[in-house]
Write a protein that holds these residues in place. Structure first.
Motif, PDB file in Angstrom:
ATOM      1  N   HIS A   3      86.699 -38.060  78.019  1.00 49.78           N
ATOM      2  CA  HIS A   3      85.255 -37.886  78.087  1.00 49.78           C
ATOM      3  C   HIS A   3      84.913 -36.435  78.419  1.00 49.78           C
ATOM      4  CE1 HIS A   3      84.452 -42.157  77.720  1.00 49.78           C
ATOM      5  NE2 HIS A   3      85.336 -42.395  78.662  1.00 49.78           N
ATOM      6  N   SER A   4      83.771 -35.978  77.917  1.00 50.63           N
ATOM      7  CA  SER A   4      83.292 -34.644  78.266  1.00 50.63           C
ATOM      8  C   SER A   4      82.832 -34.636  79.712  1.00 50.63           C
ATOM      9  CB  SER A   4      82.131 -34.247  77.348  1.00 50.63           C
ATOM     10  OG  SER A   4      82.538 -34.206  76.004  1.00 50.63           O
ATOM     11  N   PRO A   5      82.940 -33.503  80.396  1.00 50.17           N
ATOM     12  CA  PRO A   5      82.436 -33.436  81.774  1.00 50.17           C
ATOM     13  C   PRO A   5      80.942 -33.733  81.818  1.00 50.17           C
ATOM     14  CG  PRO A   5      83.775 -31.511  81.232  1.00 50.17           C
ATOM     15  CD  PRO A   5      83.531 -32.235  79.951  1.00 50.17           C
ATOM     16  N   ALA A   6      80.491 -34.322  82.914  1.00 45.32           N
ATOM     17  CA  ALA A   6      79.057 -34.562  83.070  1.00 45.32           C
ATOM     18  C   ALA A   6      78.307 -33.249  83.193  1.00 45.32           C
ATOM     19  CB  ALA A   6      78.808 -35.435  84.293  1.00 45.32           C
ATOM     20  N   VAL A   7      78.931 -32.270  83.848  1.00 47.24           N
ATOM     21  CA  VAL A   7      78.359 -30.922  83.976  1.00 47.24           C
ATOM     22  C   VAL A   7      79.436 -29.927  83.565  1.00 47.24           C
ATOM     23  CG1 VAL A   7      77.388 -29.191  85.550  1.00 47.24           C
ATOM     24  CG2 VAL A   7      76.838 -31.619  85.857  1.00 47.24           C
ATOM     25  N   GLU A   8      79.077 -29.006  82.686  1.00 49.16           N
ATOM     26  CA  GLU A   8      80.031 -28.003  82.228  1.00 49.16           C
ATOM     27  C   GLU A   8      79.345 -26.639  82.178  1.00 49.16           C
ATOM     28  OE1 GLU A   8      83.527 -27.551  78.886  1.00 49.16           O
ATOM     29  OE2 GLU A   8      81.798 -28.823  78.433  1.00 49.16           O
ATOM     30  N   VAL A   9      79.882 -25.698  82.937  1.00 54.34           N
ATOM     31  CA  VAL A   9      79.349 -24.337  83.012  1.00 54.34           C
ATOM     32  C   VAL A   9      80.435 -23.391  82.529  1.00 54.34           C
ATOM     33  CG1 VAL A   9      78.426 -22.546  84.542  1.00 54.34           C
ATOM     34  CG2 VAL A   9      77.882 -24.966  84.964  1.00 54.34           C
ATOM     35  N   ARG A  10      80.085 -22.513  81.597  1.00 52.82           N
ATOM     36  CA  ARG A  10      81.056 -21.573  81.054  1.00 52.82           C
ATOM     37  C   ARG A  10      80.487 -20.155  81.078  1.00 52.82           C
ATOM     38  NH1 ARG A  10      84.377 -24.476  82.223  1.00 52.82           N
ATOM     39  NH2 ARG A  10      85.515 -26.001  80.961  1.00 52.82           N
ATOM     40  N   GLY A  11      81.154 -19.276  81.815  1.00 51.93           N
ATOM     41  CA  GLY A  11      80.774 -17.862  81.822  1.00 51.93           C
ATOM     42  C   GLY A  11      79.363 -17.594  82.289  1.00 51.93           C
ATOM     43  N   LEU A  12      78.882 -18.368  83.256  1.00 52.16           N
ATOM     44  CA  LEU A  12      77.494 -18.241  83.706  1.00 52.16           C
ATOM     45  C   LEU A  12      77.232 -16.883  84.352  1.00 52.16           C
ATOM     46  CD1 LEU A  12      74.688 -19.504  84.260  1.00 52.16           C
ATOM     47  CD2 LEU A  12      75.633 -20.386  86.411  1.00 52.16           C
ATOM     48  N   VAL A  13      76.150 -16.252  83.921  1.00 49.82           N
ATOM     49  CA  VAL A  13      75.693 -14.994  84.507  1.00 49.82           C
ATOM     50  C   VAL A  13      74.216 -15.145  84.854  1.00 49.82           C
ATOM     51  CG1 VAL A  13      75.292 -12.526  84.137  1.00 49.82           C
ATOM     52  CG2 VAL A  13      77.338 -13.622  83.178  1.00 49.82           C
ATOM     53  N   LYS A  14      73.869 -14.753  86.077  1.00 49.58           N
ATOM     54  CA  LYS A  14      72.474 -14.723  86.493  1.00 49.58           C
ATOM     55  C   LYS A  14      72.247 -13.458  87.303  1.00 49.58           C
ATOM     56  CE  LYS A  14      68.242 -16.050  86.849  1.00 49.58           C
ATOM     57  NZ  LYS A  14      67.377 -16.069  85.659  1.00 49.58           N
ATOM     58  N   ARG A  15      71.231 -12.686  86.890  1.00 46.19           N
ATOM     59  CA  ARG A  15      70.946 -11.410  87.540  1.00 46.19           C
ATOM     60  C   ARG A  15      69.570 -11.444  88.197  1.00 46.19           C
ATOM     61  NH1 ARG A  15      72.781 -10.000  82.361  1.00 46.19           N
ATOM     62  NH2 ARG A  15      74.894  -9.107  82.325  1.00 46.19           N
ATOM     63  N   TYR A  16      69.473 -10.738  89.309  1.00 43.03           N
ATOM     64  CA  TYR A  16      68.201 -10.479  89.962  1.00 43.03           C
ATOM     65  C   TYR A  16      68.103  -8.984  90.188  1.00 43.03           C
ATOM     66  CZ  TYR A  16      68.190 -15.496  90.946  1.00 43.03           C
ATOM     67  OH  TYR A  16      68.226 -16.857  90.816  1.00 43.03           O
ATOM     68  N   ASP A  17      67.024  -8.390  89.692  1.00 43.10           N
ATOM     69  CA  ASP A  17      66.822  -6.939  89.828  1.00 43.10           C
ATOM     70  C   ASP A  17      68.038  -6.157  89.336  1.00 43.10           C
ATOM     71  OD1 ASP A  17      64.306  -7.363  91.002  1.00 43.10           O
ATOM     72  OD2 ASP A  17      65.221  -7.605  92.982  1.00 43.10           O
TER      73      ASP A  17
END
Length: 311
Positions: A3-17
């Motif tokens: 089964h596929s994961p319920a949550v899958e994050v790949r290479g997440l980038v989040k920037r502030y300022d």
């Protein structure tokens, strides 16, 4: 086929300022498991979870919850996802029980609200408005609101913060039932003992990246030589500086001040180690109130990975 994961994050980038608070992070969470995301303040864990909840849009990478984009497919995901924010995120003017009943009516097959309210002790403040609730009471209400719709994925941000011991027991019992019922539970917490007890999978995050991941036993065993996993915790009646004890025991041991009146000795602890420690304290007229000998803990792993200095 798995089964596929319920949550899958790949290479997440989040920037502030212009600064990346999440920088190429990977994360998976499976159905029927509790995944604990751990990290110091400012590590990027809450931002990561908010991207998974659809509250923030990523600047890079991909996020999928039940195979869907939590931002673009928010309407489709809403009936299947429960979210408990650390600050509650609840309207402050409504009464506690009215809030729970209102949210329950939005779902086709909600949990029985009478049973849920009784389990989490909501009846004691059912007619009190949210703004007048204590921190722990708000947390219990927020948890009830998050799970009343029988979600397939549940995000819990510091679910037991501000709660008394009785409330925490009720919360973790409910979390285990959600997991056993097949839900994917993703939680953040600063309480290492609770994470060690409830989590099936642990992800340690700092500076926006993953430092380690695995089951609790895997993390406890990682990088530890056989015979060196014991930790002696010495509780004393007065403050003690352990500097001299380090010299007395030798380089094979790590001696640290856990608080003013307790210290830890980590290494191949044997009876002679305990005797040497007790004798060293007696020479300084320090009264020992309790000795605890145990294995390496998730808190030890966390501090080894993220450091021991204040943030």
């Amino acid at each position: 086929m798995p089964h596929s994961p319920a949550v899958e994050v790949r290479g997440l980038v989040k920037r502030y300022d212009g600064r990346a608070v999440v920088d190429g992070l990977d994360l998976t969470a499976s159905a029927g498991q509790v995944t604990a995301v751990l990290g110091p303040n400012g590590a990027g864990k809450t931002t990561t979870v908010e991207c998974c909840e659809g509250l923030r849009a990523p600047d890079g990478g991909t996020v999928r919850v039940l195979g869907l984009d939590p931002v673009a497919d928010a309407a489709a995901l809403r009936p299947a996802v429960g979210v408990m924010l650390q600050d509650g995120g609840l309207p402050t003017g409504v009464r506690a029980r009215e809030m729970l009943d209102h949210v329950a009516r939005m779902y086709s097959r909600p949990l029985d609200t009478d049973t849920l309210a009784e389990r989490l002790g909501l009846d004691a403040f059912a007619r009190t408005t949210v703004r007048r609730l204590s921190g722990g009471q708000r947390q219990r209400l927020a948890l009830a609101v998050a799970v009343v719709g029988r979600p397939r994925v549940v995000f819990l941000d510091e679910p037991s913060a501000g709660m008394d011991p009785q409330s925490r027991l009720a919360v973790w019992e409910l979390v285990r039932e959600l997991r056993d019922g097949g839900a994917a539970v993703i939680l953040t917490t600063h309480l290492m003992e609770e994470a060690e007890d409830v989590a099936d999978h642990v992800v340690v995050v700092d500076h926006g990246t993953v430092l380690a991941r695995g089951s609790v036993p895997e993390l406890l065993a990682a990088g530890v030589e056989p015979g060196s996993t014991a930790t002696l915790v010495v509780h004393t009646a007065s403050d003690v500086d352990p500097t001299g004890l380090r010299e007395r025991l030798g380089e094979r041991f790590v001696v640290e001040r856990r608080s003013g009146t307790s210290l830890t000795v980590t290494g191949a602890v044997v009876p002679a180690t305990v005797a040497t420690t007790a004798a060293w304290l007696a020479e300084r007229d320090v009264l020992v109130t309790r000795l605890d000998l145990g294995r390496r803990t998730l808190e030890d792993v966390f501090l080894d990975l993220t450091g021991r200095s204040l943030r």
